[in-house]
Each structure stands twice: as structure tokens, then as C-alpha cells.
Enzyme design. Structure first.
Site, PDB file in Angstrom:
ATOM      1  N   CYS B  47       0.796  -1.221   0.000  1.00 39.05           N
ATOM      2  CA  CYS B  47       0.000   0.000   0.000  1.00 39.05           C
ATOM      3  C   CYS B  47       0.835   1.281   0.000  1.00 39.05           C
ATOM      4  O   CYS B  47       1.568   1.559   0.942  1.00 39.05           O
ATOM      5  CB  CYS B  47      -0.919   0.014   1.224  1.00 39.05           C
ATOM      6  N   CYS B  49      -0.249   4.254   0.232  1.00 35.79           N
ATOM      7  CA  CYS B  49      -0.815   5.292   1.086  1.00 35.79           C
ATOM      8  C   CYS B  49      -0.090   5.366   2.423  1.00 35.79           C
ATOM      9  O   CYS B  49      -0.052   6.400   3.071  1.00 35.79           O
ATOM     10  CB  CYS B  49      -2.288   5.031   1.350  1.00 35.79           C
TER      11      CYS B  49
END
Lengths: 90, 138
Positions: B47, B49
Site C-alpha cells: 500500500c 498510502c
């Protein structure tokens, strides 16, 4: 803030707390926000009948939430606030 | 599932600073069975993010004089069996990745969920970890 995926809102990818006029609180990973909808992924909901919202939110800020909905679209007109969950001190 | 080629540098970021990679449930159980002292388990993730700041944050934090004695990692979305077994050791905490669990004498004493990494820089992540290391590993 966010991962700046093309065409997505700046909060895309960030876990947010969405407050609503209906007193429900939503915690989920923001997929997108536009003028009509706030779209969240892996969403937990706190309803007034669930008890103290502050205690629920404190636990969410400390550990995260157990998702009830894989994807949820909230009418933007109902939304009173959106803020990253990470900004809430556990 | 992402290509192993894509994921390898993300694994190497942690193994390169001393993390033992646990890829099976048995390896997780063996690592968790050693209860004495302090141990940091990082649930790694692709991920962008959050994981992009998690790994550098961990690296910075481990430069601190107080630090966990043992380091291990599982890779969510890649090593499913090991990740599920690791999460079983803190089953009352909602799963998220990346995340980090600090144990002292076998007990979970500090947990960093994904949302406390998202949107922050590596130094901010490291600051939180250093504070936990000072409290539990000094």
C-alpha cells in the site's frame, strides 16, 4: 495527504471519520469525494443507539475499526465533517 | 497478488535492517514462542498510502539507542498464512496493513495501526516508535 491517484480526491487512501447530520459517524478508507457523494471502503458505522460516540471514536483512533461494509456511498448533503482518523489523539 | 519482483525491494527494506521475514504460520509461532524481552513485528504492505512511510519510519526509529531486541516481519497480501497467524496474536485488534506490534515478555504493549501512518512522514512515524521504545525497551 493521500496518494494523489489521478482523478481522485486528496483524501483518497486515507482512513477518515465522516460526521453526518443524522448523527451517524462513519470510519473508513476514503475512496473519493465529489459534490454528490463521499465514498468509503471497509467502513464501520456508529449510530446514536450504539452508545457514546466519543468512546467508540477513541477506540477507533487507537486500534482501527472492524469493517461492516466493504463499500459505502454517503450523500454529500448529509455530511457535516470529514477528517483523517489519524488526526484524532487516541 | 503483486509480482514478487515488485515486492522484493519492499521486503528488502526491512530484512536489510535486521528484520527476520516470517513466511509460514510455523515460523510465526516459533518467533512468538520466544517471550522474553522486547520484540517488534511489522506487518509489511505494498500500500502506497502508508507503507511507503512505514518502512523508512521503522528504519529511522531503530537508530534510537532504545530499541526492541528482536525484529520480525510478515507481508500482508503476499504471505497470507503467516500474516493471518501473526494477527491471531492480537486478534482483538482490527486487521490493518501496514501496522506494527511491539511485545514485551510476550505481551502486546504498543500497536501502530495503518491510519496512524497514513499521510504522515517517516520522521513522524519514527517519533511515535521511539517514544514507545523509550517506554518499553529502555
Amino acid at each position: 495527504m493521500g496518494t494523489f491517484h489521478q482523478g481522485k480526491h486528496a483524501l483518497h487512501g486515507i482512513t477518515v471519520v465522516v460526521g453526518t447530520a443524522g448523527d451517524e459517524l462513519y470510519v473508513g478508507r476514503c475512496d473519493d469525494v465529489d459534490e454528490r457523494l463521499v465514498v468509503l471502503l471497509d467502513v464501520a458505522v456508529h449510530r446514536p443507539e450504539d452508545g457514546e460516540a466519543s468512546a467508540w471514536l477513541e477506540r477507533a483512533a487507537r486500534f482501527g475499526v472492524w469493517p461492516e461494509h466493504r463499500r459505502l456511498a454517503i450523500d454529500r448533503q448529509r455530511v457535516t465533517s470529514i477528517r483523517p482518523l489519524g488526526e484524532i489523539s487516541p | 497478488m503483486y509480482s514478487p519482483l515488485l515486492v522484493k525491494p519492499m521486503r528488502d527494506e526491512l530484512t536489510g535492517i535486521g528484520f527476520r521475514e516470517l513466511t509460514t504460520a510455523e515460523e510465526v509461532d516459533q518467533w512468538m514462542a520466544e517471550k522474553e524481552g522486547t520484540a517488534l513485528l511489522v506487518i509489511n504492505s505494498v500500500c502506497g498510502c502508508a507503507a511507503g512511510m512505514a518502512r523508512p519510519g521503522v528504519r529511522l526509529a531503530l537508530e534510537h539507542p532504545a530499541r526492541p531486541q528482536r525484529l520480525a516481519t510478515v507481508f500482508a497480501g503476499q504471505d497470507a498464512e503467516a500474516t493471518a497467524r501473526a494477527r491471531g496474536y492480537f486478534a482483538d485488534i482490527p486487521p490493518s496493513s501496514p501496522s506494527m506490534a511491539l511485545f514485551k515478555d510476550g505481551e502486546l504493549v504498543y500497536f501502530v495501526p495503518r491510519h496512524r501512518i497514513e499521510g504522515r512522514d517517516a520522521e513522524a512515524v519514527a517519533q511515535d516508535l521511539r517514544a514507545a521504545f523509550d517506554q518499553y525497551c529502555a
